[in-house]
Design a protein around this motif. Structure first.
Motif, PDB file in Angstrom:
ATOM      1  N   HIS A  44       0.816  -1.211   0.000  1.00 43.20           N
ATOM      2  CA  HIS A  44       0.000   0.000   0.000  1.00 43.20           C
ATOM      3  C   HIS A  44       0.850   1.261   0.000  1.00 43.20           C
ATOM      4  O   HIS A  44       0.343   2.347   0.240  1.00 43.20           O
ATOM      5  CB  HIS A  44      -0.938   0.009   1.206  1.00 43.20           C
ATOM      6  N   GLY A  45       2.138   1.112  -0.222  1.00 42.50           N
ATOM      7  CA  GLY A  45       2.976   2.289  -0.394  1.00 42.50           C
ATOM      8  C   GLY A  45       3.577   2.841   0.884  1.00 42.50           C
ATOM      9  O   GLY A  45       4.207   3.892   0.868  1.00 42.50           O
ATOM     10  N   ALA A  46       3.392   2.151   1.998  1.00 40.49           N
ATOM     11  CA  ALA A  46       3.968   2.647   3.248  1.00 40.49           C
ATOM     12  C   ALA A  46       5.438   2.240   3.342  1.00 40.49           C
ATOM     13  O   ALA A  46       5.861   1.253   2.733  1.00 40.49           O
ATOM     14  CB  ALA A  46       3.204   2.084   4.433  1.00 40.49           C
ATOM     15  N   GLU A  47       6.209   3.027   4.100  1.00 44.48           N
ATOM     16  CA  GLU A  47       7.563   2.625   4.453  1.00 44.48           C
ATOM     17  C   GLU A  47       7.428   1.836   5.762  1.00 44.48           C
ATOM     18  O   GLU A  47       6.667   2.235   6.642  1.00 44.48           O
ATOM     19  CB  GLU A  47       8.427   3.876   4.651  1.00 44.48           C
ATOM     20  N   VAL A  48       8.143   0.714   5.872  1.00 43.65           N
ATOM     21  CA  VAL A  48       8.014  -0.088   7.089  1.00 43.65           C
ATOM     22  C   VAL A  48       9.390  -0.270   7.722  1.00 43.65           C
ATOM     23  O   VAL A  48      10.343  -0.654   7.036  1.00 43.65           O
ATOM     24  CB  VAL A  48       7.393  -1.476   6.793  1.00 43.65           C
ATOM     25  N   ILE A  49       9.479   0.033   8.988  1.00 44.10           N
ATOM     26  CA  ILE A  49      10.737  -0.125   9.718  1.00 44.10           C
ATOM     27  C   ILE A  49      10.541  -1.251  10.723  1.00 44.10           C
ATOM     28  O   ILE A  49       9.667  -1.169  11.602  1.00 44.10           O
ATOM     29  CB  ILE A  49      11.124   1.203  10.402  1.00 44.10           C
ATOM     30  N   TYR A  50      11.300  -2.312  10.563  1.00 44.25           N
ATOM     31  CA  TYR A  50      11.075  -3.505  11.378  1.00 44.25           C
ATOM     32  C   TYR A  50      12.375  -4.298  11.479  1.00 44.25           C
ATOM     33  O   TYR A  50      13.362  -3.966  10.827  1.00 44.25           O
ATOM     34  CB  TYR A  50       9.982  -4.378  10.745  1.00 44.25           C
ATOM     35  N   GLY A  51      12.354  -5.342  12.286  1.00 47.34           N
ATOM     36  CA  GLY A  51      13.483  -6.264  12.350  1.00 47.34           C
ATOM     37  C   GLY A  51      14.447  -5.933  13.468  1.00 47.34           C
ATOM     38  O   GLY A  51      14.416  -4.841  14.041  1.00 47.34           O
ATOM     39  N   PRO A  52      15.317  -6.899  13.784  1.00 47.16           N
ATOM     40  CA  PRO A  52      16.163  -6.780  14.978  1.00 47.16           C
ATOM     41  C   PRO A  52      17.155  -5.605  14.929  1.00 47.16           C
ATOM     42  O   PRO A  52      17.609  -5.161  15.971  1.00 47.16           O
ATOM     43  CB  PRO A  52      16.914  -8.130  15.029  1.00 47.16           C
ATOM     44  N   HIS A  53      17.466  -5.113  13.729  1.00 50.16           N
ATOM     45  CA  HIS A  53      18.461  -4.038  13.669  1.00 50.16           C
ATOM     46  C   HIS A  53      17.849  -2.668  13.413  1.00 50.16           C
ATOM     47  O   HIS A  53      18.543  -1.706  13.108  1.00 50.16           O
ATOM     48  CB  HIS A  53      19.515  -4.370  12.610  1.00 50.16           C
ATOM     49  N   SER A  54      16.523  -2.581  13.523  1.00 49.22           N
ATOM     50  CA  SER A  54      15.860  -1.307  13.226  1.00 49.22           C
ATOM     51  C   SER A  54      15.974  -0.320  14.379  1.00 49.22           C
ATOM     52  O   SER A  54      15.736   0.860  14.214  1.00 49.22           O
ATOM     53  CB  SER A  54      14.378  -1.562  12.940  1.00 49.22           C
ATOM     54  N   GLY A  55      16.332  -0.810  15.574  1.00 45.22           N
ATOM     55  CA  GLY A  55      16.427   0.080  16.734  1.00 45.22           C
ATOM     56  C   GLY A  55      15.076   0.353  17.372  1.00 45.22           C
ATOM     57  O   GLY A  55      14.991   1.073  18.350  1.00 45.22           O
ATOM     58  N   GLY A  56      14.027  -0.233  16.828  1.00 42.56           N
ATOM     59  CA  GLY A  56      12.679   0.049  17.319  1.00 42.56           C
ATOM     60  C   GLY A  56      12.258  -0.810  18.494  1.00 42.56           C
ATOM     61  O   GLY A  56      11.178  -0.639  19.035  1.00 42.56           O
ATOM     62  N   HIS A  57      13.109  -1.753  18.880  1.00 44.94           N
ATOM     63  CA  HIS A  57      12.684  -2.664  19.945  1.00 44.94           C
ATOM     64  C   HIS A  57      13.889  -3.229  20.692  1.00 44.94           C
ATOM     65  O   HIS A  57      14.937  -3.461  20.099  1.00 44.94           O
ATOM     66  CB  HIS A  57      11.871  -3.826  19.349  1.00 44.94           C
TER      67      HIS A  57
END
Ligand SMILES: [Zn+2]
Ligand SMILES: [Zn+2]
Length: 513
Positions: free
Chosen positions: A307-320
């Motif tokens: 749907h055209g979104a940017e997704v930031i995920y995964g163990p190296h994303s710094g988000g978790h």
């Protein structure tokens, strides 16, 4: 637990409490370590099996009470203030974890001191300024601890789990780079994470809206109890957020595990009423998939990208970051508490075995690891500990209002229906003569396409098969319904398999007219 894929239609999986119910009078109380779903989620079912008071720190009790709506007495406790529960004295000891107010338990028993680590990590820079009470663990170790029940979740990870604060730092770096809307998904109970998201959103002047009822509810309880501080002007409704410019908006959503009914999953498929994805949206996964959920999470991420979104995920994303202790923290806990016995808990079989090995590797003289599983009975005396037996402790399946009424037989039928569909033959038989009154009605679902080109021919053949089966029964003078039903079912199953190579569930229904 959430059900595995093969538990078709099952809503929840809870522990089998029948052993506790049998020993009901020996259950003096329920001591909660923290309010995560895997620790309080089935409390309402437990309180149906035993009646006992429930104890925990204020946020834990607040969240657990909200969920269970049970009539059992709930008691707030404070760390370092022991509570008498039956013959035991229980003390809550503060630890770091991915929810505020998490504690370990020190349980003073006539046989000696038991320490139950709960879910923990040693966060040296906690968000709420309330660090793990290392001093208290050391004191207990000095005084002598019989057994330590130790979190095994992250025993496969070397080193030390990073502080929760690391996530805030990476969000603060990330948010200023985003031009469109920001969507952040995390567990609805991760109050510290919310605090950091709000803090980072405030710096870039974004308002925050919660899509998902559980987040809004938990935020309310946590701010009433003072565990999160949010300027009231920052929190807006989703409708209000929809009227703001994209670069002024941050949406919090549930669905970090790809749960089918969650807000983010519905947003990703376009099924959410209020939130429609648009190009320029950035979705941040501030949680990692719990083992077993990877495929559902990947599916959501695919939809979001589509749907055209940017997704930031995964163990190296710094988000978790994880809320559980890695190997060095587990070793440190053992060194502080210096137990005679270590009992690994909170993990799958491999985690428990590895944690037992890790405990022995610390090299404390005389330390023994006792490896059990759900239901294992551990027996401790002043200078002894052993595995003394086993109670029934399986899983109980919850489906709708039914608890435990879905068992192997129901699941077998569901699997059969799911894989091959159903074929129903309604046969009307004349009372007097035993003749078939009219051609049998045939109904199928999930077997062949009803209006497919070859279906009518197949059904015609099936009608003949039913007629022939009934005739055979009459020739043999076996005209009781049971015999006819068996004959029809077997003949139909054989015919359908020959024609299609499929084995639908065949249900002959006989009526007398
Ligand atoms: Zn937890
Ligand atoms: Zn847990």
């Amino acid at each position: 637990m959430f059900p595995e894929d093969d538990l078709l239609g099952v809503d929840l999986v809870i522990p089998d409490y029948s052993a506790l119910a049998r020993n009901g009078r020996k259950v003096w109380g329920v001591a909660l370590t923290h309010a995560h779903e895997d620790h309080v989620g089935s409390l309402p079912y437990l309180l149906r099996a035993v009646s006992a008071p429930v104890y925990g720190t204020p946020l834990t009790i607040g969240l657990a009470k909200n969920k269970s709506r049970a009539s059992a007495p709930f008691h707030d406790v404070q760390p370092r203030q022991p509570v008498s529960i039956g013959p035991f004295e229980v003390e809550w000891i503060r630890v770091g974890h991915s929810i505020p107010d998490a504690c370990a338990l020190a349980i003073k028993t006539p046989a000696g001191m038991l320490v139950f680590s709960g879910d923990f990590k040693f966060d040296q820079t906690p968000i709420d300024g309330r660090p793990t009470d290392l001093a208290r663990f050391a004191e207990l170790g000095e005084a002598g601890v019989l057994a330590l029940f130790l979190d095994s979740t992250n025993v496969e990870r070397p080193g030390v789990t990073p502080s929760e604060r690391v996530v805030g730092e990476s969000l603060q770096k990330l948010f200023p780079l985003v031009r469109g809307r920001i969507l952040v998904t995390t567990f609805a109970s991760n109050i510290h994470r919310f605090q950091q998201i709000f803090d980072a959103a405030a710096r870039v002047d974004r308002k925050v809206a919660a899509a998902g009822r559980s987040i809004a509810e938990n935020l309310k309880i946590a701010s009433q109890l003072g565990y999160v501080s949010i300027p009231p002007s920052m929190l807006v409704s989703v409708e209000e957020a929809n009227r703001l410019p994209d670069d002024r908006v941050l949406l919090l959503t549930t669905g970090s595990q790809g749960e089918p009914l969650s807000a983010l999953t519905r947003i990703s498929t376009g099924a959410h009423k209020q939130v429609k994805l648009k190009a320029g949206d950035t979705v941040i996964f501030s949680a990692s998939p719990i083992p077993g959920n990877e495929a559902m999470v990947a599916r959501t991420i695919n939809f979001l990208f589509k749907h055209g979104a940017e997704v930031i995920y995964g163990p190296h994303s710094g988000g978790h970051v994880s809320g559980h202790a890695s190997q060095e923290e587990l070793r440190m806990m053992i060194n502080l508490v210096r137990p005679r016995y270590v009992v690994p808990v909170h993990g799958e079989a491999r985690h428990l075995v590895l944690n037992g090995r890790l405990a022995r590797s610390v090299g404390l003289p005389g330390l023994e690891a006792l490896i059990g599983e759900n239901g294992t009975i551990f027996e401790f005396g002043p200078a002894s500990g052993r595995i003394a037996g086993k109670e029934d402790a399986g899983n109980v399946l919850v489906d709708g209002l039914g608890v435990g009424d879905v068992g192997d037989e129901v699941l077998r039928d569901r699997k059969h229906l799911a894989h091959d569909g159903v074929f129903i033959a309604l046969v009307a038989v004349a009372k007097e003569t035993g003749d078939i009154v009219r051609p049998p009605d045939l109904v199928t679902r999930g077997f062949v396409y009803e209006h497919g080109p070859h279906t009518e021919k197949l059904l015609e053949g099936a009608r003949d098969v039913v007629g022939a089966a009934v005739d055979r029964c009459r020739q043999r003078e076996r005209t009781d319904f049971g015999a006819i039903r068996t004959e029809v079912r077997e003949a139909l199953a054989k015919f359908l398999f020959e024609k299609t190579g499929r084995r639908p569930m065949v249900l002959p229904l006989l009526v007398e007219v």
